[in-house]
Design a protein around this motif. Structure first.
Motif, PDB file in Angstrom:
ATOM      1  N   UNK A   1       0.838  -1.204   0.000  1.00 17.00           N
ATOM      2  CA  UNK A   1       0.000   0.000   0.000  1.00 17.00           C
ATOM      3  C   UNK A   1       0.875   1.257   0.000  1.00 17.00           C
ATOM      4  N   UNK A   2       1.935   1.252   0.803  1.00 19.20           N
ATOM      5  CA  UNK A   2       2.795   2.435   0.903  1.00 19.20           C
ATOM      6  C   UNK A   2       3.543   2.701  -0.400  1.00 19.20           C
ATOM      7  N   UNK A   3       3.974   1.634  -1.056  1.00 18.26           N
ATOM      8  CA  UNK A   3       4.651   1.829  -2.348  1.00 18.26           C
ATOM      9  C   UNK A   3       3.672   2.399  -3.376  1.00 18.26           C
ATOM     10  N   UNK A   4       2.441   1.931  -3.328  1.00 19.92           N
ATOM     11  CA  UNK A   4       1.405   2.442  -4.239  1.00 19.92           C
ATOM     12  C   UNK A   4       1.169   3.933  -3.988  1.00 19.92           C
ATOM     13  N   UNK A   5       1.250   4.352  -2.711  1.00 20.10           N
ATOM     14  CA  UNK A   5       0.963   5.747  -2.350  1.00 20.10           C
ATOM     15  C   UNK A   5       2.217   6.633  -2.326  1.00 20.10           C
ATOM     16  N   UNK A   6       3.341   6.075  -2.704  1.00 14.76           N
ATOM     17  CA  UNK A   6       4.595   6.847  -2.687  1.00 14.76           C
ATOM     18  C   UNK A   6       4.439   8.153  -3.466  1.00 14.76           C
ATOM     19  N   UNK A   7       4.846   9.259  -2.853  1.00 12.99           N
ATOM     20  CA  UNK A   7       4.796  10.563  -3.526  1.00 12.99           C
ATOM     21  C   UNK A   7       3.450  11.262  -3.443  1.00 12.99           C
TER      22      UNK A   7
ATOM     23  N   UNK B   1      -9.073 -10.005  16.741  1.00 16.08           N
ATOM     24  CA  UNK B   1      -7.758  -9.870  16.088  1.00 16.08           C
ATOM     25  C   UNK B   1      -6.685  -9.895  17.177  1.00 16.08           C
ATOM     26  N   UNK B   2      -5.618 -10.682  16.994  1.00 14.67           N
ATOM     27  CA  UNK B   2      -4.581 -10.747  18.039  1.00 14.67           C
ATOM     28  C   UNK B   2      -3.923  -9.386  18.279  1.00 14.67           C
ATOM     29  N   UNK B   3      -3.832  -9.017  19.534  1.00 18.96           N
ATOM     30  CA  UNK B   3      -3.228  -7.731  19.912  1.00 18.96           C
ATOM     31  C   UNK B   3      -1.823  -7.584  19.318  1.00 18.96           C
ATOM     32  N   UNK B   4      -1.037  -8.661  19.380  1.00 20.44           N
ATOM     33  CA  UNK B   4       0.344  -8.614  18.868  1.00 20.44           C
ATOM     34  C   UNK B   4       0.395  -8.249  17.391  1.00 20.44           C
ATOM     35  N   UNK B   5      -0.606  -8.700  16.635  1.00 19.11           N
ATOM     36  CA  UNK B   5      -0.639  -8.388  15.198  1.00 19.11           C
ATOM     37  C   UNK B   5      -0.921  -6.909  14.960  1.00 19.11           C
ATOM     38  N   UNK B   6      -1.804  -6.342  15.775  1.00 18.99           N
ATOM     39  CA  UNK B   6      -2.110  -4.900  15.657  1.00 18.99           C
ATOM     40  C   UNK B   6      -0.852  -4.107  15.998  1.00 18.99           C
ATOM     41  N   UNK B   7      -0.198  -4.489  17.080  1.00 16.58           N
ATOM     42  CA  UNK B   7       1.029  -3.795  17.506  1.00 16.58           C
ATOM     43  C   UNK B   7       2.112  -3.903  16.426  1.00 16.58           C
ATOM     44  N   UNK B   8       2.230  -5.091  15.835  1.00 17.06           N
ATOM     45  CA  UNK B   8       3.231  -5.298  14.784  1.00 17.06           C
ATOM     46  C   UNK B   8       2.928  -4.415  13.566  1.00 17.06           C
ATOM     47  N   UNK B   9       1.652  -4.318  13.204  1.00 14.74           N
ATOM     48  CA  UNK B   9       1.259  -3.481  12.054  1.00 14.74           C
ATOM     49  C   UNK B   9       1.653  -2.025  12.297  1.00 14.74           C
ATOM     50  N   UNK B  10       1.411  -1.546  13.508  1.00 16.41           N
ATOM     51  CA  UNK B  10       1.728  -0.144  13.823  1.00 16.41           C
ATOM     52  C   UNK B  10       3.241   0.075  13.827  1.00 16.41           C
ATOM     53  N   UNK B  11       3.972  -0.882  14.350  1.00 12.55           N
ATOM     54  CA  UNK B  11       5.448  -0.779  14.327  1.00 12.55           C
ATOM     55  C   UNK B  11       5.966  -0.768  12.886  1.00 12.55           C
ATOM     56  N   UNK B  12       5.342  -1.592  12.032  1.00 12.48           N
ATOM     57  CA  UNK B  12       5.734  -1.650  10.612  1.00 12.48           C
ATOM     58  C   UNK B  12       5.542  -0.280   9.950  1.00 12.48           C
ATOM     59  N   UNK B  13       4.428   0.365  10.265  1.00 10.88           N
ATOM     60  CA  UNK B  13       4.161   1.698   9.708  1.00 10.88           C
ATOM     61  C   UNK B  13       5.183   2.698  10.226  1.00 10.88           C
ATOM     62  N   UNK B  14       5.469   2.639  11.525  1.00 12.81           N
ATOM     63  CA  UNK B  14       6.333   3.652  12.129  1.00 12.81           C
ATOM     64  C   UNK B  14       7.790   3.520  11.713  1.00 12.81           C
ATOM     65  N   UNK B  15       8.184   2.309  11.305  1.00 14.35           N
ATOM     66  CA  UNK B  15       9.580   2.114  10.845  1.00 14.35           C
ATOM     67  C   UNK B  15       9.777   2.583   9.409  1.00 14.35           C
ATOM     68  N   UNK B  16       8.662   2.695   8.663  1.00 12.96           N
ATOM     69  CA  UNK B  16       8.752   2.979   7.235  1.00 12.96           C
ATOM     70  C   UNK B  16       9.205   4.425   6.999  1.00 12.96           C
ATOM     71  N   UNK B  17      10.015   4.624   5.969  1.00 17.29           N
ATOM     72  CA  UNK B  17      10.371   5.981   5.537  1.00 17.29           C
ATOM     73  C   UNK B  17      10.300   6.056   4.032  1.00 17.29           C
ATOM     74  N   UNK B  18       9.734   7.163   3.544  1.00 21.68           N
ATOM     75  CA  UNK B  18       9.735   7.346   2.085  1.00 21.68           C
ATOM     76  C   UNK B  18      11.110   7.775   1.630  1.00 21.68           C
TER      77      UNK B  18
END
Length: 345
Positions: A306-312, A328-345
């Motif tokens: 999704x992020x690559x699609x929205x790049x720019x 939904x497992x709590x750990x999966x939600x936490x992992x998703x948020x960490x994945x977003x926060x680590x990302x940089x354009x």
């Protein structure tokens, strides 16, 4: 307002700016997928939680403390306006909201009280407590239910799969439907402006059941009132997010109401929607919440895709296409948020 926030990523994205990474919050992020939520929920009824500012603040803060999201959303319910107007509201475990006095006739409609803001003062009190606790760390999002969605609950008396009674009213008694919708819209304007005065940093209008409507009915019975509400908000420095289940279809009409952000369900390609909207309208979304049940590797891949699609693209807030499901497992939600926060354009 955004200048006083330590993390104003969400506000900048909502106002159409390009951010170093997409900000993240999730609808229903303070909900039933968290054990800590149940610790509170097992002590109080749902309405007690909404109506007690300290408890509403405790629940609002759960995802702030446990997940590290970029925006908090007020813990409340879209139906508090309907209750304040005279709806006899209760929440049944496993069933959901119920109104013991459905609104189905002109006499019922006339009983709906629009001078009901004092009954919602507990929401303003909760906002003040939450903002003290947030202490300028991240923005607080306030919200209200959109008139059509509130109407459907009042007419059906509960959740519905087919909205038969609601659609019967729209078709056979449109003047009655408009009378009720106008009353709800008037209350919603006052209610959201009260939240803004109390200190929220953004607001979202939830039209959860708009997908039940045809294109023409959406224009007449939903969009007309959403547009009215958005035009009357004291929105200086306060971004307005418009969400409806069905935004993948209705986005072109939603844009006519001039929200700052359109929140998009997972049925559409987010970049296509973004590029079809007028310049300056941001988008929010639109990961399918069911992805969060999957393996972590898949969660990461889908978010990056999704992020690559929205790049720019300027003005993009990461969210789900709808709310988090309770199992939904709590750990999966936490992992998703960490994945977003680590990302940089």
């Amino acid at each position: 307002m955004s200048t006083t926030l330590q993390n104003d990523l969400l506000i900048r994205a909502a106002f159409g700016q390009l951010t170093e990474r997409p900000p993240v919050w999730m609808m229903r992020q303070a909900g039933r997928f968290m054990p800590e939520y149940w610790e509170i929920k097992n002590k109080y009824s749902f309405l007690e939680m909404c109506k007690t500012p300290e408890i509403a603040a405790d629940v609002t803060m759960l995802p702030v403390d446990l997940l590290g999201i970029d925006g908090a959303i007020l813990f409340s319910d879209i139906l508090v306006t309907a209750e304040a107007m005279g709806g006899d509201l209760s929440f049944e475990q496993g069933v959901g909201p119920r109104f013991a006095n459905p609104v189905r006739s002109l006499a019922d409609a006339e009983k709906l009280n629009t001078d009901c803001l004092p009954k919602l003062e507990y929401v303003a009190d909760a906002i003040k407590v939450i903002q003290q606790r947030l202490n300028g760390s991240i923005p607080l999002i306030g919200f209200a239910g959109a008139p059509f969605t509130i109407l459907s609950y009042l007419v059906e008396g509960a959740s519905s799969k087919d909205f038969k009674l609601t659609k019967l009213m729209l078709n056979n008694e449109p003047a009655l439907a408009h009378k009720i919708l106008q009353k709800i819209a008037d209350v919603t304007v006052e209610y959201l402006n009260m939240q803004i005065a109390a200190g929220v940093n953004a607001v979202q209008l939830f039209d959860s059941w708009a997908l039940a409507l045809s294109w023409n009915d959406y224009k007449e019975f939903s969009h007309y009132y959403n547009q009215q509400i958005i035009s009357k908000l004291n929105r200086k420095d306060i971004p307005v997010i418009s969400f409806c289940k069905g935004s993948s279809v209705f986005a072109p009409i939603m844009a006519e109401a001039k929200p700052d952000v359109i929140s998009v369900d997972w049925n559409a390609d987010l970049k296509n929607i973004k590029q079809s909207l007028p310049q300056g309208i941001a988008v929010q979304g639109n990961l399918d919440p069911f992805v969060l049940y999957a393996d972590k590797k898949v969660i990461r891949e889908k978010i990056h895709q999704l992020f690559e699609r929205m790049r720019g693209e300027e003005g993009f807030i990461f969210n789900l296409g709808h709310g988090i499901m309770p199992d939904i497992p709590f750990d999966n939600v936490k992992y998703a948020i960490e994945t977003v926060k680590e990302f940089r354009y």
